[in-house]
Structure formats: C-alpha cells, structure tokens
Design an enzyme around this catalytic site. Structure first.
Site, PDB file in Angstrom:
ATOM      1  N   ARG A 304       0.833  -1.207   0.000  1.00  0.00           N
ATOM      2  CA  ARG A 304       0.000   0.000   0.000  1.00  0.00           C
ATOM      3  C   ARG A 304       0.872   1.264   0.000  1.00  0.00           C
ATOM      4  NH1 ARG A 304      -5.493   1.411   0.354  1.00  0.00           N
ATOM      5  NH2 ARG A 304      -6.247  -0.702   0.622  1.00  0.00           N
ATOM      6  N   GLU A 706     -10.286   5.247   7.014  1.00  0.00           N
ATOM      7  CA  GLU A 706      -8.869   5.603   7.030  1.00  0.00           C
ATOM      8  C   GLU A 706      -8.498   6.915   6.334  1.00  0.00           C
ATOM      9  OE1 GLU A 706      -8.182   1.564   5.379  1.00  0.00           O
ATOM     10  OE2 GLU A 706      -6.401   1.620   6.644  1.00  0.00           O
TER      11      GLU A 706
HETATM   12  N1  MTE Z   1     -13.106   4.169  14.438  1.00  0.00           N
HETATM   13  C1  MTE Z   1     -13.144   3.812  15.730  1.00  0.00           C
HETATM   14  N2  MTE Z   1     -13.949   4.482  16.567  1.00  0.00           N
HETATM   15  N3  MTE Z   1     -12.381   2.791  16.212  1.00  0.00           N
HETATM   16  C2  MTE Z   1     -11.527   2.089  15.395  1.00  0.00           C
HETATM   17  O1  MTE Z   1     -10.850   1.165  15.840  1.00  0.00           O
HETATM   18  N4  MTE Z   1     -10.625   1.819  13.109  1.00  0.00           N
HETATM   19  C3  MTE Z   1     -10.348   2.486  11.851  1.00  0.00           C
HETATM   20  C4  MTE Z   1     -11.630   3.098  11.279  1.00  0.00           C
HETATM   21  N5  MTE Z   1     -12.304   3.861  12.279  1.00  0.00           N
HETATM   22  C5  MTE Z   1     -11.459   2.466  14.012  1.00  0.00           C
HETATM   23  C6  MTE Z   1     -12.304   3.508  13.580  1.00  0.00           C
HETATM   24  C7  MTE Z   1      -9.772   1.623  10.835  1.00  0.00           C
HETATM   25  S1  MTE Z   1      -8.114   1.336  10.873  1.00  0.00           S
HETATM   26  C8  MTE Z   1     -10.533   1.073   9.845  1.00  0.00           C
HETATM   27  S2  MTE Z   1      -9.836   0.124   8.634  1.00  0.00           S
HETATM   28  C9  MTE Z   1     -11.987   1.278   9.774  1.00  0.00           C
HETATM   29  O2  MTE Z   1     -12.475   2.038  10.868  1.00  0.00           O
HETATM   30  C10 MTE Z   1     -12.675  -0.083   9.754  1.00  0.00           C
HETATM   31  O3  MTE Z   1     -14.043   0.013   9.753  1.00  0.00           O
HETATM   32  P1  MTE Z   1     -14.903   0.220   8.422  1.00  0.00           P
HETATM   33  O4  MTE Z   1     -14.251  -0.572   7.358  1.00  0.00           O
HETATM   34  O5  MTE Z   1     -16.218  -0.293   8.807  1.00  0.00           O
HETATM   35  O6  MTE Z   1     -14.868   1.675   8.140  1.00  0.00           O
HETATM   36  N1  LUZ Z   2      -5.438  -4.975   5.253  1.00  0.00           N
HETATM   37  C1  LUZ Z   2      -5.102  -5.786   4.252  1.00  0.00           C
HETATM   38  C2  LUZ Z   2      -5.629  -3.651   5.058  1.00  0.00           C
HETATM   39  O1  LUZ Z   2      -4.909  -6.973   4.477  1.00  0.00           O
HETATM   40  N2  LUZ Z   2      -5.005  -5.291   3.012  1.00  0.00           N
HETATM   41  C3  LUZ Z   2      -5.174  -3.984   2.723  1.00  0.00           C
HETATM   42  O2  LUZ Z   2      -5.071  -3.580   1.569  1.00  0.00           O
HETATM   43  C4  LUZ Z   2      -5.500  -3.113   3.786  1.00  0.00           C
HETATM   44  N3  LUZ Z   2      -5.649  -1.809   3.578  1.00  0.00           N
HETATM   45  C5  LUZ Z   2      -5.915  -1.005   4.607  1.00  0.00           C
HETATM   46  C6  LUZ Z   2      -6.054  -1.554   5.864  1.00  0.00           C
HETATM   47  N4  LUZ Z   2      -5.912  -2.861   6.083  1.00  0.00           N
HETATM   48 MO1  MOS Z   3      -7.636  -0.595   9.388  1.00  0.00          MO
HETATM   49  S1  MOS Z   3      -5.601  -0.307   9.409  1.00  0.00           S
HETATM   50  O1  MOS Z   3      -7.616  -1.320   7.843  1.00  0.00           O
HETATM   51  O2  MOS Z   3      -7.796  -1.860  10.438  1.00  0.00           O
END
Ligand code: MTE
Ligand code: LUZ
Ligand code: MOS
Length: 750
Positions: A304, A706
């Site tokens: 990534r 993210e």
């Molecule tokens: N928001 C909260 N409150 N707590 C979390 O741990 N994780 C983040 C984001 N927002 C997180 C968060 C991350 S790293 C990701 S990948 C996404 O939430 C995952 O959830 P989604 O795919 O449903 O958005």
């Molecule tokens: N996890 C993963 C990830 O396994 N592949 C991805 O591309 C990715 N991208 C964002 C967060 N987690």
């Molecule tokens: Mo988020 S780093 O894809 O859990």
C-alpha cells in the site's frame, strides 16, 4: 439517524470483552515475555511459577499440541518463543492461575537465561545485512531513466516517519471456553474473527469447525487488532484446552504497549524531477520499512505504501522500491492508513524540497500536478470519477486560501516569537484490500415471524459505526425502520471465511452482502404479496412498513405481511455473499485495477509555533472531503474528525522511543503522548463535497475509516512553514513527528 451503539456507550451499558459474565470455574492467564531484544534461550525455568499460590499450569512452546506458528503471509511467527527470542516483549510462556493478580505474581518467578545478541533496530541496517522479510518489491511506470534527461530540476532527499501506538481504549484480550466434544469457543477482541479462528485451530491442531469465535464489539482496533489479536485468541484457547476450564487473558495497558506492534516507521530516499514550469516528470523512491521481528501484515502494508507513493498526483515516470526489513522490535502491524500515510509523507516531503529549490510555492506544485480524469496511476489503474481537482478547488475557494496566506504572512510580520504556518494537504486513498481475494463478505439475514429482523455478518463494530450502517442498509432494502433491525454478534458459525474488518471496507463489503440477502427475502415476500393481491410482482412495493400496490398504500403492514408469509411457508431467511466486481491485480506485472474506487479530499492546516518554547499547536484544520453520498453524516463526520486527530498525533507528538538495547521506553501513557482535548485544533471544519455520488459504494457512499488520517500529514509542513518564518532561509530536514523538543532544537540549530 441515531447510532444505537453510542447511546449505550454513553449510558455505560455496552458490553466489552471484560464485561461479559464470567463462566463458572474461570481461570486467568498472563504472559511471560522476553526481557531482551535478541538472543538464544539457554535455559527456561518455570518451576518457581508452578510453585506459586493459585497457579494451575505454565504453558511453554513444548506444550503446544498443534503447530507453534501463527504467521499469516509469511510463516515466521511462533506463538511462544523457543530456541531464540527476537524482540523484548515476545511471548515465551503462559501462566494460568486463579486470578489475574496471582498469574502476574507468578510471572516474576520464571527464570530465563539468554545468550544476548546485539539487536538490529534500524531498517537500513537490517537491509544492508540482508535481513529482509520478503524480496524487494518494485512498482514502476513509464521510463524513469529517460525521464531524468527531460527534467529541468532534480531534487533528492530523505524522509523519515515514526512508528505509532494504537492506544485503542480496550486492550488486547480473549476469553475461551471449552465446550463438549473437543470444541472451544473464543470471545475475542479482534477485527478478524476468522483470523483468530484459524490461528487458534492451527495452534491446537484442530480443524476450523472446532473453534467458534464470537465478537460483540471491540473498544477500538485501528488496525492493531487486524492481525495481532490472533496470538491472544490462540493463547486463551490453548490455555482453556490444556486446563479444560474457561480462561480469560486480558493485557493491561503497559503489557499491551510492550507486547504488540505499532505502525511501521519508515525511512525513505527520494528523487523527484520537474520540468521548468513545475510539472513532475519523474519520481523515484526507496522505502525502508521497519517491519520488526516477524512479517505480520508488513508485505501488504509495504504494497500500500508503493500504491500510494504518488499520493494524488499524476506522475508519468515512477519507480518505487520497497524493502521490508526484519529488526528486533515487536512486529509492526496495520494502523489506519496501512502504509499509505508513509508513502504520502515522502512525496509531500519531496514537493517541499522541490519548492525550496525551484522557488515555486508548494501549493502551486501540488495543484499543477493533481491527477485528472483518465490519468493512469503508476499501478495501471485509470482515475475514474476523479475528484482531486474538485476537492482542491472547492477547498481553495471556500477557505479563501490566498487571503488566509496573506493573513498568515501579516501575522508573522507582526509577531517575533509566535509564528504561524499553512499547508495544503490533498489526499487520494484507494478503497479495496490490495489482496483481491479479501474483497468479499457474507451476510445472514433472518426475518422472524413477528417481523423483527436479525443480521449476522463478519463485520466487527469497533466504534466506527458499521453496525448502524448495516442496519440502515437492511432497513432501506426492506422498507422498514432501522429500529426493527438487530445486528447480531460477529460469529464464525454464522459468517465463515470472512476478511477482517479493515481497509475501510467494512461497511462497503458487509453492507452490500446484507443488501443482497435482503433482496433475496424481498423477492420472496413480494412474490407472496403479488399472489395475495392478485397483481404482478413489479406492482408490489414495501415502504414505510406498509405494502403498496401500484403505488397505493394497503391495509397490510410489515408485521401482518410477515406473519402471513410465515404461515404460507415462505422462507424468511437468506444468506448472501458479496464480492467486489471489476477489480484485479496482476502480482507479476504489479498492474491492475486494484481499487474499487478512490477517496479524495483536500485539507488546509494552520500551525502555530511558539518559537521561544518550541511549543507546537495545530490551530485550524479545514477540509473538503469526498464522502460520496454519506449513509450517515453523523458517523462519517466523527470518523473524519477522529482520523484527522490520529494523523495529527502521528505527525506532532506521538514518539516511540526504543533504547539501543531494543527496549521500548515509551511503554505507558505518561511517556507516550497522544492527542487529548487540549490538542484538538480550535477550528476543525470538515465540509462534505457536494454532488458526490459513488455507485460502487454502499448506497452511493464512500469508505471513510482511514482516508482522513492523511490530512494530518499537512501538520508537518504547516509547522515547518512556521519554523521557516522564524528562521528565514533556513532549510529544515527533520524526521516526523515534529515534537516540541525537536522543533525547539531545530529552531536554534546553527
Ligand atoms: N473508528 C473507531 N472508533 N475505532 C476504530 O478502531 N478503526 C479504523 C476506522 N475507524 C477504528 C475507527 C480503521 S483502521 C478502519 S480500517 C476502519 O475504521 C474499519 O471500519 P470500516 O471498514 O467499517 O470503516
Ligand atoms: N489490510 C489488508 C488492510 O490486508 N489489506 C489492505 O489492503 C488493507 N488496507 C488497509 C487496511 N488494512
Ligand atoms: Mo484498518 S488499518 O484497515 O484496520
């Protein structure tokens, strides 16, 4: 659209792992870990611990009935160390006792003799010694060698960014219960129930159907529980199978910070080539990723970085090489942005240096080079529905950037000690797991005979509001109120082979699986209703909890319809699988349509630096963000604000310090500073880009988890600009984060 979870959180009613009712006979586990970073185990003596009050068992590598291996991408991670230790904090033995206090007391009685080796802590050093996790990866496009010849300006430099601790509120943990017939049930604080199931089965020598993993919600993950919850889930399962009793294993904060991996620190060499008028013609970067002692998700994270190394700019000639370097620190892991932020930080650093050399303002360089509709990303995907330009222009106009710059200059000429700096930060983030096969999700929907609805998916609620979005997706499909939809726990018996809730795709993937399952049920009940009303199926509609025929509301409401359908033996349950269409990536050529779509946006960050004290304050952040057509604006705004703050923390105050012996010094929240209410900028003003639909996303929305973190990168450059206002003409080459100490020292450097 209220978020039910939030109401329960505020009332203190939400149950997290440690709040679950304790089963009878519950035992507690604690982990003995390596006190040193690298060496050979000469002797391990657990007898002292076994003699401690309340201790039942001490499990070491020899006691593992299955494989002592939990590696995912690379098979290089033991559950419990044997032979050697590779980082301080590496699990060596599990003590199982009557209480958590007794288990921890016994840890002190374990004696380990280790022949110490000099640890390798630096990524570049590891690389020079050939200590790589995987062979180097190189993404390229165009013809870089030829391109350099065309460049008017070529600028080289180095950009270093630091690690980051997740500081989820709920620490890592699991509780395992042995059931009859060689089955173990694991309650885990994980983003990936299937991944915990797989790891536990492997360690126990079980088949996957002997391990059931259940997650009701977790108190934050931020990527830290995408892979690293596996070890603790497996340890709890192991402990429960060995003792035949339920076992709970929950880390305290300091253990969690010491034992688990962080965001990858990166060190990057770059070279950027520009035409006379500031077009980027060529970009070359070599990324040294500090992966720690095991692969974990590092190869995917490195990918990534390479995908996002051009951020939101179109560059015709690119060569990006990545080295995933094995070092003696805790295996680094996923963290919101997943390598993307590190790649984007490097190109923004290159643009700053290019501006210093050419005299063209960074803002002008950024705007000139924004990717446009139809341009090709260096990984061979075309920009479709490209919103780089529109979010940039919208931000520049809405926030009157020209006036804001003038005001900043005027402020700086009036003030001697306190200086301000501005930076624009445009972002572009690809949505999809870059491992194509992971872009799938399943949903099981039940409509009960009383009309209530229950949904199971693999999505894990971690505070990001995915459950509310799933509820809305189901309600929207079935024409009922979200109030009647319950989201069941994420359980491997109801949703199998799921990807972790990650890559910001939780709502997109699981929400669309829910829609497919609901569509199936809807089809059956419409068919039933059409027979009942003697009309065509197409004439039947379900809306606001009532049946409509040819647009006319009928007496029959949802509850009555469902009851009748049930008595007519209509199947009111459905299971569906969603797989993102039209994505592919060729792992040989490293080209393809890797992402379902991209998320764009532009931030303006204003920093203030007290140049007497070196104190940094991010004062204002204004953003135009492409949310698509948001499913839930309250949730999405919260996500954008939270991610932004996490990005600001990474760039300004969160500093991981590891001493020369490989011991983590910042292992508590008194030593490791995260943004608190006082570091929130006075102005955080996030605008929803208008007219921004997104057909491939859930209900036209865009993933939000993210991408906004990367607006935080603007803070680094805003601070540097403030520093430059204090030291006219000085060039700063500083690693991130720009902590107060670092800023102060640099301001008075010769
Ligand atoms: N928001 C909260 N409150 N707590 C979390 O741990 N994780 C983040 C984001 N927002 C997180 C968060 C991350 S790293 C990701 S990948 C996404 O939430 C995952 O959830 P989604 O795919 O449903 O958005
Ligand atoms: N996890 C993963 C990830 O396994 N592949 C991805 O591309 C990715 N991208 C964002 C967060 N987690
Ligand atoms: Mo988020 S780093 O894809 O859990």
């Amino acid at each position: 659209m209220k978020n039910y979870d939030v109401i329960r959180h505020v009332k203190g009613e939400s149950l997290f792992l440690d709040d679950l009712p304790c089963p009878e006979n519950l035992l507690h586990a604690a982990i003995f870990t390596s006190p040193i970073a690298s060496g050979k185990i000469k002797n391990l003596d657990i007898s002292g611990a076994l003699n401690c009050a309340g201790v039942h068992r001490v499990v070491t590598a020899e006691g593992i009935p299955g494989e002592n291996q939990i590696g995912g991408i690379v098979q290089d991670e033991k559950l419990l160390a044997s032979g050697e230790v590779d980082f301080a904090g590496q699990p060596v033995a599990i003590v199982i006792a009557d209480t958590p206090v007794l288990a921890r007391r016994a840890l002190k009685e374990i004696k380990i003799e280790i022949e110490e080796h000099t640890p390798v802590l630096d990524a570049r050093e590891a690389c020079s010694k050939g200590m790589l996790i995987i062979p180097p990866r190189i993404f390229s496009s165009g013809n870089i060698e030829e391109a350099w010849k065309e460049c008017e300006h070529i600028i080289e430099g180095r950009a270093d960014s630091g690690a980051q601790e997740h500081v989820y509120l709920e620490t890592q943990g699991a509780m395992a219960i042995p059931l009859e017939g060689g089955i173990v049930k694991v309650y885990s604080s994980t983003q990936g129930p299937t991944q915990v199931q797989r790891a536990a089965a492997r360690v126990l020598g079980y088949s996957m159907n002997q391990v059931e993993v259940d997650v009701s919600r977790i108190g934050g993950g931020f990527g830290g529980k995408e892979d690293q919850a596996n070890a603790f889930g497996a340890m709890a399962a192991l402990a429960s199978v060995i003792t035949g009793r339920p076992v709970k294993l929950i880390l305290n904060r300091q253990e969690d910070i010491r034992y688990t991996g962080k965001r990858h620190a990166y060190s990057t060499d770059y070279r950027i080539g520009l035409s006379k008028d500031g077009m980027i013609l060529a970009y070359e970067a070599v990324f040294y990723q500090n992966a720690g002692a095991a692969a974990d998700l590092s190869p995917a994270i490195l990918d990534r970085t390479l995908f996002h190394c051009t951020n939101t700019y179109y560059i015709p000639n690119v060569k990006a090489a990545g080295y995933s370097c094995r070092t003696n620190i805790a295996p680094a892991t996923a963290f919101r942005g997943f390598g993307g932020p590190q790649g984007m930080f490097a190109i923004e650093s290159a643009l700053m240096k290019a501006s210093e050399k050419t005299g063209i303002p960074v803002r002008v360089l950024q705007e000139k080079n924004l990717i446009k509709e139809g341009d090709m990303f260096h990984y061979g995907q075309q920009a479709e529905n490209c919103r780089a330009g529109v979010t940039w222009r919208s931000a520049a106009e809405k926030f009157d950037i020209i006036k804001w710059e003038k005001e900043t200059e005027a402020f700086n000429s009036r003030n001697k000690q306190y200086k301000k700096g501005l930076a624009m930060m445009p972002i572009c983030f690809g949505i999809s797991f870059t491992n194509t096969f992971m872009n799938q999700a399943s949903a099981l929907v039940h409509v009960y005979s009383d009309g209530s609805i229950s949904i199971s998916t693999g999505a894990v609620e971690m505070g990001q509001g995915v459950n509310m979005k799933l509820r809305q997706a189901a309600a929207g499909m079935l024409g009922v109120s979200p109030d009647r939809v319950r989201i069941d726990t994420s359980n491997t018996s109801r949703a199998a082979n799921t990807s972790p809730t990650a890559a910001s795709s939780g709502a997109d993937l699981n929400g669309q699986a829910v829609q497919l399952a609901c569509a199936e049920i809807l089809k059956r009940i419409k068919e039933f209703a059409s027979k009942r009303f003697g009309c065509a199926e197409e004439q039947v509609e379900l809306k606001d909890e009532y049946v409509y025929v040819s647009g006319k509301k009928q007496e029959l409401n949802w509850n009555a319809l469902i009851r009748e359908a049930f008595f007519s033996r209509v199947n009111l349950s459905a299971h569906a699988n969603f797989a993102t269409p039209k994505i592919f990536f060729d792992k040989e050529t490293l080209k393809g349509r890797a992402f379902n779509y991209h998320v764009y946006g532009t931030a303006v960050v204003e920093a203030g630096v007290d140049c007497l004290k070196g104190q940094v304050k991010i004062e204002k952040v204004r953003v135009v963000h492409d949310f698509g057509t948001s499913v839930n604006r309250t949730i999405d705004l919260g996500q954008a604000e939270g991610a932004l703050l996490q990005g600001l923390g990474w760039m300004t105050m969160e500093e991981i310090v590891i001493d020369k012996n490989g011991i983590l010094k910042t292992d508590s929240l008194s030593a490791y500073k995260v943004p608190d209410i006082h570091s929130v900028p006075e102005v955080v003003d996030i605008h929803f880009l208008e007219n921004a639909d997104n057909p491939p996303g859930l209900m036209n929305s865009k993933a939000i988890g993210e991408p906004p973190l990367m607006y935080g990168i603007g803070a680094y450059f805003a601070i540097i600009n403030a520093m430059k206002a204090f030291r006219k003409g000085k060039v700063f080459n500083l690693p991130a984060p720009l902590t107060n100490e670092r800023v102060l020292m640099a301001l008075y450097e010769k």
